[in-house]
Scaffold this motif. Structure first.
Motif, short mmCIF file in Angstrom:
data_model
loop_
_atom_site.label_atom_id
_atom_site.label_comp_id
_atom_site.label_asym_id
_atom_site.label_seq_id
_atom_site.Cartn_x
_atom_site.Cartn_y
_atom_site.Cartn_z
N GLU A 129 0.86 -1.19 0.00
CA GLU A 129 0.00 0.00 0.00
C GLU A 129 0.89 1.24 0.00
O GLU A 129 1.98 1.24 0.55
N ASN A 130 0.44 2.30 -0.62
CA ASN A 130 1.13 3.59 -0.59
C ASN A 130 2.57 3.52 -1.09
O ASN A 130 3.48 4.15 -0.54
N TYR A 131 2.79 2.75 -2.15
CA TYR A 131 4.12 2.65 -2.73
C TYR A 131 4.46 3.89 -3.57
O TYR A 131 3.60 4.44 -4.26
N SER A 132 5.71 4.31 -3.50
CA SER A 132 6.28 5.24 -4.47
C SER A 132 7.76 4.93 -4.54
O SER A 132 8.34 4.34 -3.61
N MET A 133 8.40 5.33 -5.64
CA MET A 133 9.82 5.06 -5.78
C MET A 133 10.62 5.71 -4.65
O MET A 133 11.48 5.09 -4.03
N ALA A 134 10.31 6.98 -4.36
CA ALA A 134 11.07 7.71 -3.34
C ALA A 134 10.89 7.08 -1.97
O ALA A 134 11.85 6.95 -1.20
N LYS A 135 9.66 6.69 -1.65
CA LYS A 135 9.40 6.07 -0.35
C LYS A 135 10.12 4.73 -0.24
O LYS A 135 10.77 4.43 0.77
N ALA A 136 10.03 3.92 -1.30
CA ALA A 136 10.66 2.61 -1.27
C ALA A 136 12.18 2.73 -1.12
O ALA A 136 12.80 2.02 -0.33
N TYR A 137 12.76 3.65 -1.88
CA TYR A 137 14.22 3.80 -1.82
C TYR A 137 14.66 4.33 -0.46
O TYR A 137 15.58 3.79 0.17
N GLY A 138 14.00 5.39 0.01
CA GLY A 138 14.38 5.97 1.29
C GLY A 138 14.23 4.99 2.44
O GLY A 138 15.13 4.85 3.27
N LEU A 139 13.10 4.29 2.49
CA LEU A 139 12.89 3.33 3.57
C LEU A 139 13.83 2.14 3.47
O LEU A 139 14.30 1.62 4.49
N SER A 140 14.14 1.71 2.26
CA SER A 140 15.06 0.57 2.12
C SER A 140 16.43 0.91 2.69
O SER A 140 17.08 0.07 3.33
N LYS A 141 16.87 2.14 2.49
CA LYS A 141 18.16 2.55 3.01
C LYS A 141 18.13 2.75 4.52
O LYS A 141 19.14 2.55 5.21
N LEU A 142 16.97 3.14 5.05
CA LEU A 142 16.82 3.20 6.50
C LEU A 142 16.86 1.79 7.09
O LEU A 142 17.57 1.52 8.07
N TYR A 143 16.13 0.87 6.46
CA TYR A 143 16.05 -0.49 6.98
C TYR A 143 17.41 -1.19 6.96
O TYR A 143 17.75 -1.94 7.87
N VAL A 144 18.21 -0.94 5.91
CA VAL A 144 19.50 -1.64 5.85
C VAL A 144 20.46 -1.09 6.90
O VAL A 144 21.31 -1.83 7.42
N ILE A 145 20.32 0.18 7.27
CA ILE A 145 21.10 0.71 8.38
C ILE A 145 20.73 -0.02 9.67
O ILE A 145 21.60 -0.43 10.46
N TRP A 146 19.43 -0.22 9.88
CA TRP A 146 18.98 -0.93 11.07
C TRP A 146 19.44 -2.39 11.06
O TRP A 146 19.83 -2.94 12.09
N ILE A 147 19.38 -3.03 9.89
CA ILE A 147 19.82 -4.42 9.78
C ILE A 147 21.28 -4.55 10.17
O ILE A 147 21.67 -5.45 10.95
N MET A 148 22.12 -3.68 9.65
CA MET A 148 23.56 -3.76 9.94
C MET A 148 23.84 -3.38 11.39
O MET A 148 24.76 -3.93 12.01
N ARG A 149 23.06 -2.50 11.94
CA ARG A 149 23.19 -2.18 13.37
C ARG A 149 22.84 -3.41 14.20
O ARG A 149 23.49 -3.70 15.22
N HIS A 150 21.84 -4.15 13.74
CA HIS A 150 21.44 -5.34 14.49
C HIS A 150 22.50 -6.43 14.40
O HIS A 150 22.67 -7.21 15.36
N PHE A 151 23.21 -6.51 13.29
CA PHE A 151 24.30 -7.47 13.19
C PHE A 151 25.32 -7.26 14.30
O PHE A 151 25.89 -8.22 14.83
N VAL A 152 25.56 -6.00 14.66
CA VAL A 152 26.52 -5.70 15.72
C VAL A 152 26.09 -6.37 17.02
O VAL A 152 26.88 -7.06 17.68
N SER A 153 24.81 -6.23 17.38
CA SER A 153 24.33 -6.84 18.62
C SER A 153 24.29 -8.36 18.51
O SER A 153 24.56 -9.07 19.49
N GLU A 154 23.97 -8.88 17.32
CA GLU A 154 23.97 -10.33 17.13
C GLU A 154 25.38 -10.91 17.31
O GLU A 154 25.54 -11.99 17.89
N MET A 155 26.38 -10.21 16.79
CA MET A 155 27.75 -10.70 16.94
C MET A 155 28.19 -10.66 18.40
O MET A 155 28.88 -11.57 18.87
N LYS A 156 27.79 -9.64 19.11
CA LYS A 156 28.14 -9.57 20.53
C LYS A 156 27.52 -10.73 21.30
O LYS A 156 28.17 -11.36 22.13
#
Length: 258
Positions: A129-156
């Motif tokens: 719902e509510n898809y747009s290119m700008a929204k998809a791109y911006g949120l994807s880059k936010l999510y991957v920052i969170w994913i990589m941040r979570h890897f740090v805690s997973e490794m610990k």
């Protein structure tokens, strides 16, 4: 150095250029289309068959698409696949090789556009719902920052101390990232006007290179780098709970390929 590309001819050409300019014969290349998580899995398997360890993984593949929502053959929204699920999967699949390095680094290219996707709907991560290119791109880059941040805690939690994680943003660089998203006349005009203000490819690559090889980062993890050095990603929508939701959703998507 192991190079990745999607197009066999272009990848081979880049590989030959790197060897010629560097004088280094220890260069290899493999091709895969990261819009397919199955191909990401095959790509990682080929690396594990050929190499005993990895010192650095740079997750640089990424894309923007059009204002029409499209899914891959595996049924997932394209932007999220290549910008979020693929780097999550590839990093997970190569952790064993990274663990065999004396000091490994995972560098993931995000974007300053992570501030521009609006409020995340974590019940609709793939934007049915509510898809747009700008929204998809911006949120994807936010999510991957969170994913990589979570890897740090997973490794610990796993007691793994030899792998550092960094996210970087290259600014607006003169690459072919927007080749699909600029198909419409209006976006072509905007892109043309904006292009004169873009950074060179070399400048855009600098944060990734610094995060990959800089001695001053030894023993440091979880940093976000930009063109001028360490920066702070937007925390506007961040919470430990939101990070966990994105991690759990992405983990479920990639589970069948592990």
């Amino acid at each position: 150095m192991i190079m990745h590309g999607r197009n066999p001819e272009k990848t081979k050409s880049a590989y030959e250029e790197v060897k010629a300019e560097s004088g280094n014969e220890k260069v290899d290349y493999l091709t895969a289309d990261f819009l397919s998580l199955a191909e990401v899995k095959t790509f990682a398997d080929r690396i594990k068959q050929k190499y005993g360890y990895l010192d650095v993984l740079i997750n640089n593949a990424g894309a923007q698409f059009t204002n029409k929502r499209e899914t891959t053959v595996e049924g997932h929204e394209k932007t999220m696949v290549i910008n979020v699920f693929a780097p999550h999967l590839l990093t997970t699949l190569l952790l064993d090789l990274l663990r065999k390095s004396a000091s490994a680094r995972v560098v993931t290219v995000a974007s300053a556009a992570h501030k521009m996707g609006g409020k995340p709907d974590l019940d609709d991560i793939e934007l049915k719902e509510n898809y747009s290119m700008a929204k998809a791109y911006g949120l994807s880059k936010l999510y991957v920052i969170w994913i990589m941040r979570h890897f740090v805690s997973e490794m610990k939690k796993a007691g793994v101390n030899n792998i550092a994680f960094y996210t970087v943003h290259p600014g607006s660089a003169q690459t072919s990232l927007g080749r699909e998203s600029t198909g419409a006349l209006g976006t072509k005009i905007i892109y043309f006007l904006w292009k004169v203000m873009m950074n060179s490819v070399e400048a855009g690559a600098a944060p990734s290179i610094r995060a990959a090889v800089s001695p001053e980062l030894e023993g440091v993890t979880g940093i976000y780098y930009g063109l001028k050095g360490e920066e702070k990603p937007s925390e506007k929508y961040y919470s430990v709970e939101n990070e966990q939701k994105v991690w759990d959703y992405s983990s479920k998507v990639i589970e069948r390929y592990l």
